[in-house]
Design a protein around this motif. Structure first.
Motif, PDB file in Angstrom:
ATOM      1  N   GLU A 180     -65.927   3.966 -11.220  1.00  0.00           N
ATOM      2  CA  GLU A 180     -67.365   3.749 -11.327  1.00  0.00           C
ATOM      3  C   GLU A 180     -67.946   2.816 -12.555  1.00  0.00           C
ATOM      4  O   GLU A 180     -68.162   1.376 -12.443  1.00  0.00           O
ATOM      5  CB  GLU A 180     -68.745   4.012 -10.967  1.00  0.00           C
ATOM      6  CG  GLU A 180     -68.681   4.356  -9.133  1.00  0.00           C
ATOM      7  CD  GLU A 180     -69.376   5.417  -8.285  1.00  0.00           C
ATOM      8  OE1 GLU A 180     -70.611   5.166  -9.169  1.00  0.00           O
ATOM      9  OE2 GLU A 180     -69.585   5.748  -6.910  1.00  0.00           O
ATOM     10  N   HIS A 181     -67.508   3.598 -13.595  1.00  0.00           N
ATOM     11  CA  HIS A 181     -67.373   2.742 -14.839  1.00  0.00           C
ATOM     12  C   HIS A 181     -66.486   1.777 -15.652  1.00  0.00           C
ATOM     13  O   HIS A 181     -66.790   1.144 -16.350  1.00  0.00           O
ATOM     14  CB  HIS A 181     -67.295   3.905 -16.120  1.00  0.00           C
ATOM     15  CG  HIS A 181     -68.873   4.422 -15.053  1.00  0.00           C
ATOM     16  ND1 HIS A 181     -68.630   6.140 -15.077  1.00  0.00           N
ATOM     17  CD2 HIS A 181     -70.207   4.726 -16.302  1.00  0.00           C
ATOM     18  CE1 HIS A 181     -70.091   6.484 -14.368  1.00  0.00           C
ATOM     19  NE2 HIS A 181     -70.442   5.686 -16.173  1.00  0.00           N
TER      20      HIS A 181
ATOM     21  N   ASN B 201     -65.576  -0.661 -13.501  1.00  0.00           N
ATOM     22  CA  ASN B 201     -66.333  -2.289 -13.556  1.00  0.00           C
ATOM     23  C   ASN B 201     -67.320  -2.672 -14.212  1.00  0.00           C
ATOM     24  O   ASN B 201     -67.541  -3.932 -14.921  1.00  0.00           O
ATOM     25  CB  ASN B 201     -67.261  -1.814 -12.583  1.00  0.00           C
ATOM     26  CG  ASN B 201     -66.769  -2.082 -11.039  1.00  0.00           C
ATOM     27  OD1 ASN B 201     -65.569  -2.432 -10.605  1.00  0.00           O
ATOM     28  ND2 ASN B 201     -67.387  -1.096  -9.882  1.00  0.00           N
ATOM     29  N   GLN B 202     -68.140  -1.892 -15.575  1.00  0.00           N
ATOM     30  CA  GLN B 202     -68.576  -2.453 -16.254  1.00  0.00           C
ATOM     31  C   GLN B 202     -67.701  -2.572 -17.686  1.00  0.00           C
ATOM     32  O   GLN B 202     -68.054  -3.053 -18.790  1.00  0.00           O
ATOM     33  CB  GLN B 202     -69.805  -1.289 -16.708  1.00  0.00           C
ATOM     34  CG  GLN B 202     -70.613  -0.908 -15.388  1.00  0.00           C
ATOM     35  CD  GLN B 202     -71.144   0.471 -16.585  1.00  0.00           C
ATOM     36  OE1 GLN B 202     -71.779   0.962 -16.982  1.00  0.00           O
ATOM     37  NE2 GLN B 202     -72.442   0.964 -15.001  1.00  0.00           N
TER      38      GLN B 202
ATOM     39  N   SER C 148     -64.913  -9.481 -16.521  1.00  0.00           N
ATOM     40  CA  SER C 148     -66.268  -9.569 -16.345  1.00  0.00           C
ATOM     41  C   SER C 148     -66.126  -8.822 -14.775  1.00  0.00           C
ATOM     42  O   SER C 148     -65.270  -7.796 -14.114  1.00  0.00           O
ATOM     43  CB  SER C 148     -67.052 -10.413 -16.357  1.00  0.00           C
ATOM     44  OG  SER C 148     -66.489 -10.971 -15.639  1.00  0.00           O
ATOM     45  N   SER C 149     -67.505  -8.268 -14.524  1.00  0.00           N
ATOM     46  CA  SER C 149     -67.795  -6.921 -13.487  1.00  0.00           C
ATOM     47  C   SER C 149     -67.014  -7.851 -12.089  1.00  0.00           C
ATOM     48  O   SER C 149     -67.395  -6.843 -11.078  1.00  0.00           O
ATOM     49  CB  SER C 149     -69.232  -6.536 -13.775  1.00  0.00           C
ATOM     50  OG  SER C 149     -70.451  -7.842 -13.671  1.00  0.00           O
ATOM     51  N   THR C 150     -67.457  -9.022 -12.261  1.00  0.00           N
ATOM     52  CA  THR C 150     -67.181  -9.908 -11.038  1.00  0.00           C
ATOM     53  C   THR C 150     -65.361 -10.710 -11.238  1.00  0.00           C
ATOM     54  O   THR C 150     -65.293 -11.030  -9.890  1.00  0.00           O
ATOM     55  CB  THR C 150     -67.999 -10.613 -10.498  1.00  0.00           C
ATOM     56  OG1 THR C 150     -68.557 -11.859 -11.335  1.00  0.00           O
ATOM     57  CG2 THR C 150     -69.241 -10.019 -10.000  1.00  0.00           C
TER      58      THR C 150
ATOM     59  N   GLU D  27     -56.911  -1.593 -15.989  1.00  0.00           N
ATOM     60  CA  GLU D  27     -57.864  -0.529 -15.322  1.00  0.00           C
ATOM     61  C   GLU D  27     -56.158  -1.046 -13.783  1.00  0.00           C
ATOM     62  O   GLU D  27     -55.502  -2.358 -13.421  1.00  0.00           O
ATOM     63  CB  GLU D  27     -58.708  -1.367 -15.003  1.00  0.00           C
ATOM     64  CG  GLU D  27     -58.944  -2.089 -13.868  1.00  0.00           C
ATOM     65  CD  GLU D  27     -60.463  -2.210 -13.607  1.00  0.00           C
ATOM     66  OE1 GLU D  27     -61.463  -2.066 -15.091  1.00  0.00           O
ATOM     67  OE2 GLU D  27     -61.010  -2.986 -12.456  1.00  0.00           O
TER      68      GLU D  27
ATOM     69  N   ARG E 180     -59.570  -7.110 -16.258  1.00  0.00           N
ATOM     70  CA  ARG E 180     -60.517  -7.503 -15.947  1.00  0.00           C
ATOM     71  C   ARG E 180     -61.215  -8.012 -17.170  1.00  0.00           C
ATOM     72  O   ARG E 180     -61.544  -7.663 -18.559  1.00  0.00           O
ATOM     73  CB  ARG E 180     -61.661  -6.209 -15.847  1.00  0.00           C
ATOM     74  CG  ARG E 180     -62.924  -6.404 -15.270  1.00  0.00           C
ATOM     75  CD  ARG E 180     -63.676  -4.991 -14.870  1.00  0.00           C
ATOM     76  NE  ARG E 180     -63.327  -4.532 -13.658  1.00  0.00           N
ATOM     77  CZ  ARG E 180     -63.731  -4.729 -12.566  1.00  0.00           C
ATOM     78  NH1 ARG E 180     -64.971  -5.953 -11.969  1.00  0.00           N
ATOM     79  NH2 ARG E 180     -63.149  -3.924 -11.049  1.00  0.00           N
TER      80      ARG E 180
ATOM     81  N   VAL F 281     -62.123 -10.507 -12.324  1.00  0.00           N
ATOM     82  CA  VAL F 281     -60.242  -9.816 -12.989  1.00  0.00           C
ATOM     83  C   VAL F 281     -59.278 -10.022 -11.923  1.00  0.00           C
ATOM     84  O   VAL F 281     -59.527 -11.577 -11.611  1.00  0.00           O
ATOM     85  CB  VAL F 281     -60.666  -8.541 -11.312  1.00  0.00           C
ATOM     86  CG1 VAL F 281     -61.228  -7.357 -12.548  1.00  0.00           C
ATOM     87  CG2 VAL F 281     -60.118  -8.770 -10.310  1.00  0.00           C
TER      88      VAL F 281
ATOM     89  N   ILE G 129     -56.433   0.178  -9.809  1.00  0.00           N
ATOM     90  CA  ILE G 129     -57.682   0.404  -8.360  1.00  0.00           C
ATOM     91  C   ILE G 129     -56.018   0.903  -7.330  1.00  0.00           C
ATOM     92  O   ILE G 129     -55.077   0.302  -7.379  1.00  0.00           O
ATOM     93  CB  ILE G 129     -58.084  -0.391  -8.026  1.00  0.00           C
ATOM     94  CG1 ILE G 129     -57.803  -1.970  -7.719  1.00  0.00           C
ATOM     95  CG2 ILE G 129     -59.010  -0.720  -9.567  1.00  0.00           C
ATOM     96  CD1 ILE G 129     -58.283  -2.757  -7.529  1.00  0.00           C
TER      97      ILE G 129
END
Length: 246
Positions: A58-59, A61-62, A88-90, A67, A86, A92, A69
């Motif tokens: 979960e880290h 996303n920060q 930002s958190s929103t 990355e 990625r 990709v 998935i």
């Protein structure tokens, strides 16, 4: 050089670790993908940082960077893993997709690679067809162009040759042959004959005609002699007397 070749041609290779195959599940498939022997895994990704710091996924996303998935799972045979950038958190950006089928990892080709491969295969097939067609083409100044196929010669050799029908004999030939056979039979009568096939031949008794007595033969010889006697020539008249000149 081998590592560079793997990186340049990832679409043509696959990777598998048979020790993980029986225990694969959605919870450990990312750990399986992050094995050091996997050429598709980037060691500088955020997953490696999270793994070293013993943090949860979960880290991710920060964090910012590359990355991996788990995009889709169809237990127990199909897993799809996405490599993404990625920002930002929103936000990709997808970079590549990998699919795992029965434990074997492959890289999914992008749309440009698929189109290029299809076009190249089509062009290669068309070029091969033209080359093969040109190998059957023949040309001669007096005849022009024509096709000469190898299968045509084999088919002609394999075809059964039709036997020529024998022309029936004419009536004159049949009668003539029968006459000659009867003539030969009368001159040279058979000395043996076989009643049935396989039986012993039996000699033929030749009946001799009785010879006429010698007296009749002599008489016959005399008669034609008398008949053949030539008539006596006519007597010449006496010469005429001529008057003497005084």
């Amino acid at each position: 050089m081998t590592a560079v070749d793997f990186r340049d041609n990832l679409l043509g290779i696959s990777w598998v670790d048979s020790g993980w195959v029986p225990i694969l599940n959605p919870g450990n498939v990312l750990d399986y993908f992050s094995e050091r022997s996997n050429p598709f895994y980037d060691r500088t990704c955020n997953n490696e940082v999270v793994k070293m710091q013993r943090l949860t996924l979960e880290h991710l996303n920060q964090m910012v960077g590359v990355e991996y998935i788990l995009l889709h799972a169809q237990e127990p045979i199909l897993y799809i893993i996405r490599k993404q950038q990625r920002q930002s958190s929103t936000q990709v950006i997808p970079l590549a997709d990998y699919y795992i089928i029965a434990g074997v990892v492959y890289q999914a080709p992008d749309l440009g690679t698929v189109i290029s491969s299809r076009v190249l295969s089509a062009v290669h097939g068309i070029q091969s067809a033209f080359d093969e067609a040109m190998s059957y083409c023949r040309y001669h100044p007096s005849k022009g162009y024509w096709w000469h196929f190898k299968d045509q010669e084999e088919r002609e050799k394999a075809k059964p040759k039709s036997k020529k029908k024998e022309e029936p004999s004419s009536l004159f030939q049949r009668q003539r042959v029968d006459t000659l056979l009867l003539d030969l039979r009368s001159k040279f009568p058979p000395t043996f004959y076989q009643p049935k096939p396989g039986e012993k031949p039996i000699p033929v008794e030749v009946k001799k005609e009785p010879e006429p007595p010698t007296e009749t033969i002599k008489q016959e010889e005399r008669e034609p002699g008398t008949k053949a006697s030539a008539p006596a020539p006519p007597s010449k008249p006496p010469p005429e007397k001529r008057a003497r000149l005084q």
